[in-house]
Enzyme design. Structure first.
Site, PDB file in Angstrom:
ATOM      1  N   SER A 120      52.734  23.901   9.135  1.00 38.05           N
ATOM      2  CA  SER A 120      52.876  22.472   8.890  1.00 38.05           C
ATOM      3  C   SER A 120      53.045  21.644  10.163  1.00 38.05           C
ATOM      4  CB  SER A 120      54.093  22.228   7.985  1.00 38.05           C
ATOM      5  OG  SER A 120      55.288  22.619   8.653  1.00 38.05           O
ATOM      6  N   SER A 148      55.037  27.982  10.081  1.00 34.22           N
ATOM      7  CA  SER A 148      54.645  26.624  10.474  1.00 34.22           C
ATOM      8  C   SER A 148      54.779  26.293  11.949  1.00 34.22           C
ATOM      9  CB  SER A 148      55.439  25.598   9.667  1.00 34.22           C
ATOM     10  OG  SER A 148      55.020  25.606   8.333  1.00 34.22           O
TER      11      SER A 148
END
Length: 491
Positions: free
Chosen positions: A158, A182
């Site tokens: 992310s 992430s």
């Protein structure tokens, strides 16, 4: 004068100490780079005035000989970290123009050590995604492109804004968070270095929560040394976070260049996947050979429950997310969509405020926690998590110091290329990284080569709990052997 944005953090620290340039000059160079690279959409908020004020303050401290370890270094902050007086949205419409009245512990420690904030970085909405395509501010572009192609690729997620900004030389380093990969996956996609520390090493206070038992803050930087410098400032015990561990923070930079002779590196057979690209397999073998040449000992190890890690993760993480995201109701802050009554207000606000991927995960989480399915899904996933942790414990008990694996199953792909019809296609990007979060271990992704189309590929090193130092020592061996890669500028 050298282009100031091309310096590593360590080189910039030397230049500032020698007064070759000022923090204000260094900061202005990065602010100009950010302005020229807006097409990448890496920053969701720029804070030039604040950055220049912080740079002037750092210059004053450097002149007095009172500088902290990161004095004058311009950094980017993921939009998940609460920054006092500066909008923080987790890249979700539901938080609207929320401005925190407090500072996260991690960012407080960076400011304490003299760092300069350039702005807030893009990320997947509430950190849910593997491509930085779910942000309410739009997707982030990867500064890398396939040779001979104009297709814009994803930077991973992310923490895609962090990885893209560091790779494109828009900031000298960035904060990021890692719940299932992430930090490490975007680092591998952009030829940057990303470390997820041991769970409890960095405080989670003031970071927007996704899955509280998995989330951990860490840095993305241009080199192994730079990431060691940043982690030292970010780490430390915080009584405001009950999961923060009260143990001393080592001088991670001292581990750089340390001999790796006699260190035992595990090569897990379960990570050899059917259909794994030959380039990834070859890179993995090369990485093992580099470590062996540096004096490390290679041993094949078994982590038998690896195949259950991804499905277990995609039960545990959404379950925790559905609980954490229950607080966003439109009553106290953020977006509010009116309704005829309080229930309708909640429904309208959450339907309008959350993006499709967040809604999907909240629904999955609510389902697996519901009375009829709790035992069948959530409880079993937690049992699998315990077995995954035990696999690593057994491996380390046999004298293995670290484990070498690929970081990702492929190089970066095009925006919109994956996960449209089948979200599992996107979730498979986390296949090599989720085990580390499930077991609470440290993991580092280091650039190790390129694929046939000229895109970067990374290797991952997994360490014993709270032994990030060994990962920095081993990571530097890979970095020295592979060299550093920078993208050709197209923006």
């Amino acid at each position: 004068m050298t282009d100031l944005t091309s310096l590593t953090l360590a080189e910039a620290r030397k230049g500032l100490a020698a007064k070759t340039f000022t923090s204000l000059e260094l900061t202005d160079a990065h602010l100009s780079a950010i302005e020229a690279a807006r097409v990448l959409n890496a920053f969701v908020m720029e804070t030039p005035d604040r950055a220049r004020d912080m740079a002037r303050e750092a210059d004053g401290k450097i002149a007095k000989g009172d500088a902290g370890p990161l004095a004058g270094i311009p950094l980017g902050m993921t939009d998940l970290f609460a920054t006092k007086g500066v909008r923080t949205t987790a890249c979700s419409k539901i938080l609207g123009n929320f401005v925190p009245t407090y500072e996260s512990t991690v960012t407080s420690q960076l400011w304490r050590d003299g760092a300069v904030m350039l702005g807030k970085l893009n990320n997947d909405e509430f950190a849910m995604g593997s491509a930085n395509e779910t942000s309410c501010f739009g997707p982030v572009g990867n500064p890398w492109r396939r040779e001979g192609s104009n297709t814009t690729l994803v930077p991973g997620g992310s923490s895609g804004g962090s990885a893209s900004a560091v790779a494109a030389l828009l900031c000298m380093g960035a904060t990021a968070t890692d719940t299932g990969g992430s930090i490490r996956q975007p680092a591998a996609f952009t030829a940057t270095v990303g470390i997820k520390p041991t769970y409890g090493r960095c405080s989670r206070w003031g970071i927007v929560a996704f899955a509280s038992s998995l989330d951990q803050a860490g840095p993305i930087a241009r080199s192994v040394r730079d990431s060691a410098m940043l982690l030292r400032s970010m780490a430390g015990h915080d009584p405001k976070d009950t999961t923060s561990v009260d143990i001393p923070v080592p001088d991670y930079e001292a581990a750089i260049g340390k001999s790796v002779k006699g260190i035992r590196i595990g090569i897990p057979k379960e990570y050899r996947l059917d259909g794994m690209p030959a380039e990834i397999e070859k890179l993995w073998s090369e990485g093992a050979a580099w470590l062996k040449a540096a004096g490390a000992e290679l041993v094949e190890v078994s982590l038998p429950h690896t195949k259950y890690a991804l499905p277990a993760y995609y039960i545990v993480a959404p379950a925790e997310a559905s609980s954490n995201l229950a607080r966003y109701d439109g009553v106290r802050y953020g977006l509010r969509e009116q309704g005829k009554n309080i229930i309708e207000l909640y429904e309208n606000t959450r339907a309008e405020g959350f993006g499709a991927e967040v809604r999907r995960r909240v629904m999955i989480g609510t389902y697996v926690l519901s009375a009829g399915y709790y035992d069948a899904y959530y409880l079993r996933a937690q049992k699998v998590r315990t077995l995954i942790k035990k696999d690593f414990e057994d491996c380390f008990a046999k004298g293995v110091n670290a484990i070498l694996t690929p970081a990702t199953p492929s190089a970066a792909f095009g925006i919109g290329e994956k996960g449209g019809a089948d979200p599992v296609e996107m979730y498979l990007n986390d296949i090599f990284t989720v085990t580390v979060n499930m077991a609470g271990l440290p993991g580092i992704a280091v650039p190790a080569g390129k694929d046939a189309q000229g895109l970067p590929l990374g290797l991952q090193l997994i360490g014993r709990p709270f032994d990030e130092e060994t990962l920095f020592s081993l990571g530097e061996v890979i970095e020295q052997a592979a060299g550093r890669f920078t993208p050709a500028r197209w923006w």
